[in-house]
Design an enzyme around this catalytic site. Structure first.
Site, PDB file in Angstrom:
ATOM      1  N   HIS A 112      -6.865   2.970  -0.942  1.00 55.16           N
ATOM      2  CA  HIS A 112      -5.650   2.969  -1.670  1.00 55.16           C
ATOM      3  C   HIS A 112      -4.701   1.760  -1.251  1.00 55.16           C
ATOM      4  O   HIS A 112      -3.464   1.727  -1.652  1.00 55.16           O
ATOM      5  CB  HIS A 112      -5.101   4.309  -1.554  1.00 55.16           C
ATOM      6  CG  HIS A 112      -3.780   4.722  -2.195  1.00 55.16           C
ATOM      7  ND1 HIS A 112      -2.513   4.645  -1.646  1.00 55.16           N
ATOM      8  CD2 HIS A 112      -3.689   4.802  -3.608  1.00 55.16           C
ATOM      9  CE1 HIS A 112      -1.547   5.211  -2.667  1.00 55.16           C
ATOM     10  NE2 HIS A 112      -2.190   5.197  -3.638  1.00 55.16           N
ATOM     11  N   LYS A 114      -3.081  -1.959  -0.434  1.00 51.47           N
ATOM     12  CA  LYS A 114      -2.739  -3.115  -1.320  1.00 51.47           C
ATOM     13  C   LYS A 114      -2.535  -4.284  -0.261  1.00 51.47           C
ATOM     14  O   LYS A 114      -1.255  -4.204   0.135  1.00 51.47           O
ATOM     15  CB  LYS A 114      -1.672  -2.806  -2.336  1.00 51.47           C
ATOM     16  CG  LYS A 114      -1.852  -1.754  -3.490  1.00 51.47           C
ATOM     17  CD  LYS A 114      -1.433  -0.352  -2.951  1.00 51.47           C
ATOM     18  CE  LYS A 114      -1.881   0.720  -3.954  1.00 51.47           C
ATOM     19  NZ  LYS A 114      -1.401   1.847  -3.717  1.00 51.47           N
ATOM     20  N   ASP A 119      -5.585 -18.028   2.810  1.00 53.85           N
ATOM     21  CA  ASP A 119      -5.643 -18.984   3.625  1.00 53.85           C
ATOM     22  C   ASP A 119      -5.444 -18.646   5.205  1.00 53.85           C
ATOM     23  O   ASP A 119      -5.099 -19.342   6.284  1.00 53.85           O
ATOM     24  CB  ASP A 119      -4.875 -20.237   3.374  1.00 53.85           C
ATOM     25  CG  ASP A 119      -5.505 -20.862   2.171  1.00 53.85           C
ATOM     26  OD1 ASP A 119      -6.799 -20.771   1.793  1.00 53.85           O
ATOM     27  OD2 ASP A 119      -4.840 -21.802   1.529  1.00 53.85           O
ATOM     28  N   HIS A 299       7.459   4.230  -7.490  1.00 56.26           N
ATOM     29  CA  HIS A 299       6.226   4.468  -6.943  1.00 56.26           C
ATOM     30  C   HIS A 299       6.147   3.964  -5.397  1.00 56.26           C
ATOM     31  O   HIS A 299       5.330   3.529  -4.699  1.00 56.26           O
ATOM     32  CB  HIS A 299       5.111   3.317  -7.646  1.00 56.26           C
ATOM     33  CG  HIS A 299       3.809   3.391  -7.213  1.00 56.26           C
ATOM     34  ND1 HIS A 299       3.179   2.434  -6.475  1.00 56.26           N
ATOM     35  CD2 HIS A 299       2.973   4.297  -7.527  1.00 56.26           C
ATOM     36  CE1 HIS A 299       1.781   2.593  -6.137  1.00 56.26           C
ATOM     37  NE2 HIS A 299       1.577   4.018  -7.066  1.00 56.26           N
ATOM     38  N   LYS A 301       6.717   3.517  -1.374  1.00 62.54           N
ATOM     39  CA  LYS A 301       6.265   4.421  -0.230  1.00 62.54           C
ATOM     40  C   LYS A 301       7.032   3.596   1.247  1.00 62.54           C
ATOM     41  O   LYS A 301       6.532   2.869   1.623  1.00 62.54           O
ATOM     42  CB  LYS A 301       4.752   4.175   0.177  1.00 62.54           C
ATOM     43  CG  LYS A 301       4.059   4.895  -0.943  1.00 62.54           C
ATOM     44  CD  LYS A 301       3.607   3.610  -1.947  1.00 62.54           C
ATOM     45  CE  LYS A 301       2.545   4.223  -3.076  1.00 62.54           C
ATOM     46  NZ  LYS A 301       2.992   5.562  -3.960  1.00 62.54           N
ATOM     47  N   ASP A 306      17.769   4.605  11.363  1.00 59.12           N
ATOM     48  CA  ASP A 306      18.797   3.927  12.062  1.00 59.12           C
ATOM     49  C   ASP A 306      19.156   2.349  12.000  1.00 59.12           C
ATOM     50  O   ASP A 306      19.315   1.947  13.121  1.00 59.12           O
ATOM     51  CB  ASP A 306      18.161   4.115  13.962  1.00 59.12           C
ATOM     52  CG  ASP A 306      18.578   5.720  14.079  1.00 59.12           C
ATOM     53  OD1 ASP A 306      19.039   6.358  13.302  1.00 59.12           O
ATOM     54  OD2 ASP A 306      18.023   6.180  14.923  1.00 59.12           O
TER      55      ASP A 306
END
Length: 392
Positions: A112, A114, A119, A299, A301, A306
């Site tokens: 899951h 990404k 380089d 979508h 996450k 603080d």
């Protein structure tokens, strides 16, 4: 424990609008090697544009390595994969067996995360798949804005850690597929000229979740930050079904006087998402503010705590991400970055979200509350089947 490395330049990228141009520029300027890992790769306009850049890089002699999830990218046409491979791009699939009739844990453990590394010098980590921003679920109306999501572009001393991770997984999957890994011999990662500016000397950590050595690292990083929060916690998460430890940590923070805001998905993609509502009553009674983003599909996450701690990545706060999938988050300790992300989340709250009123939720929403407990019961039953029935 989260291990932070200083000496990084980290740029916040908002949705595909900012992410894809930055990724394309890095691919087009590559000279040695490219690693791309994604849960979903779709051969739509965006995917083809990224694919064309990858094919051109391979023609220049760049080692191009793409690792996709077998389930998330199951709709990627075989002919397009062959087209990539004919130009020299290496494509492999993580757990290609996707039988819907199997509840074996190994079939449900997906890639899951990404991540892209170019380089060994530029890296990208976030929640954005290779799919057009306007490709939204359930045939949403054409006037729905693009989905809200985030990624980060990274240069600096964290890159060797990210590169080592993607190469290790590539070698493992190549061995499983009985293919040569064909790794480029690693060279010293070129670092930018650091200045005294915080923008170029950011502390950051790569936090992973897998089923061997890092089973709870991402959740532990969240819990540690929540446990030390003093003033404010903002969590924006598309699929939010927290376990008992996570719920107790948020409730304890509120009791300490910490202001807690949850920005959650307001557009339901499938029935089990109603399980998120199972905790609304308890959270609202405690004083946690809940906002549902309804302007488009969210979508995200991400989280800010603080004005000093922030995370951007692929991990939801749900059983799939925290108990099964391979995930990758970047945690950043930097006031400037945290404030930038916080400002963007606050703008999303003010412009596209509806605050859930505690009294209205208690008096009304009978169907939603009933559906939420059915959905949550199904989630609990699912966890029992796969061997996590002790999660409360």
């Amino acid at each position: 424990m989260t291990y932070f490395i200083d000496g990084n330049q980290i740029q916040l990228l908002r949705s595909g609008t900012e992410y894809f141009p930055a990724l394309l520029a890095a691919i087009e300027n590559s000279t040695r090697e490219i690693y791309l890992q994604s849960y979903i790769y779709k051969d739509d306009v965006t995917g083809v544009k990224i694919g064309d850049a990858l094919k051109n890089a391979a023609r220049r002699g760049v080692s191009v390595n793409i690792l996709l999830d077998g389930f998330g990218s199951k709709d990627l046409s075989k002919s397009y994969v062959e087209e990539l491979e004919q130009t020299g791009v290496q494509v492999m699939f993580y757990r290609p067996k996707i039988s819907p009739w199997s509840l074996k844990k190994r079939r449900l453990r997906r890639l899951h995360q990404k991540i892209a590394v170019i380089d060994g010098h530029i890296g990208f980590v976030g929640g954005i798949n290779i799919i057009d921003d306007y490709d939204v679920p359930n045939n949403a109306p054409n006037n729905v804005p693009p989905r809200v999501d985030y990624a980060v572009r990274i240069e600096g001393k964290l890159l060797p850690v990210i590169l080592a991770n993607v190469q290790k997984l590539w070698r493992r999957i190549a061995w499983i597929h009985m293919r040569r890994a064909n790794l480029v011999i690693a060279k010293t990662v070129k670092l930018m000229n650091l200045t005294d500016s915080q923008q170029h000397n950011i502390k950051a950590a790569l936090v992973l979740r897998d089923n061997v050595l890092h089973r709870s690292d991402i959740e532990d990083a969240y819990l540690d930050a929540i446990g030390h929060a003093k003033s404010e916690i903002i969590i924006a998460n598309a699929y939010f079904v927290p376990g008992r430890r996570f719920r107790l940590a948020l409730l304890a923070a509120v009791k300490r006087g910490v202001k807690v805001k949850l920005l959650l998905q307001g557009r339901m993609e499938y029935f089990l998402m109603f399980s998120t509502h199972a905790f609304y009553s308890e959270f609202l009674r405690s004083g946690i503010e809940i906002y549902e983003y309804r302007k488009s599909f969210m979508h995200s996450k991400v989280a800010v705590i603080d004005d000093a701690w922030a995370t951007v990545g692929s991990s939801n706060i749900d059983p799939f991400s925290l108990l099964l999938a391979r995930e990758a988050n970047v945690v950043v300790k930097d006031t400037t970055f945290a404030n930038e992300l916080r400002a963007d989340l606050q703008a999303n709250i003010e412009d596209g979200a509806l605050r859930i009123d505690p009294q209205h939720w208690t008096r009304g929403n009978i169907f939603k509350r009933f559906a939420s407990w059915i959905a949550y019961g199904l989630v609990r039953a699912f966890l029992g089947v796969i061997g996590h029935s002790n999660e409360k």
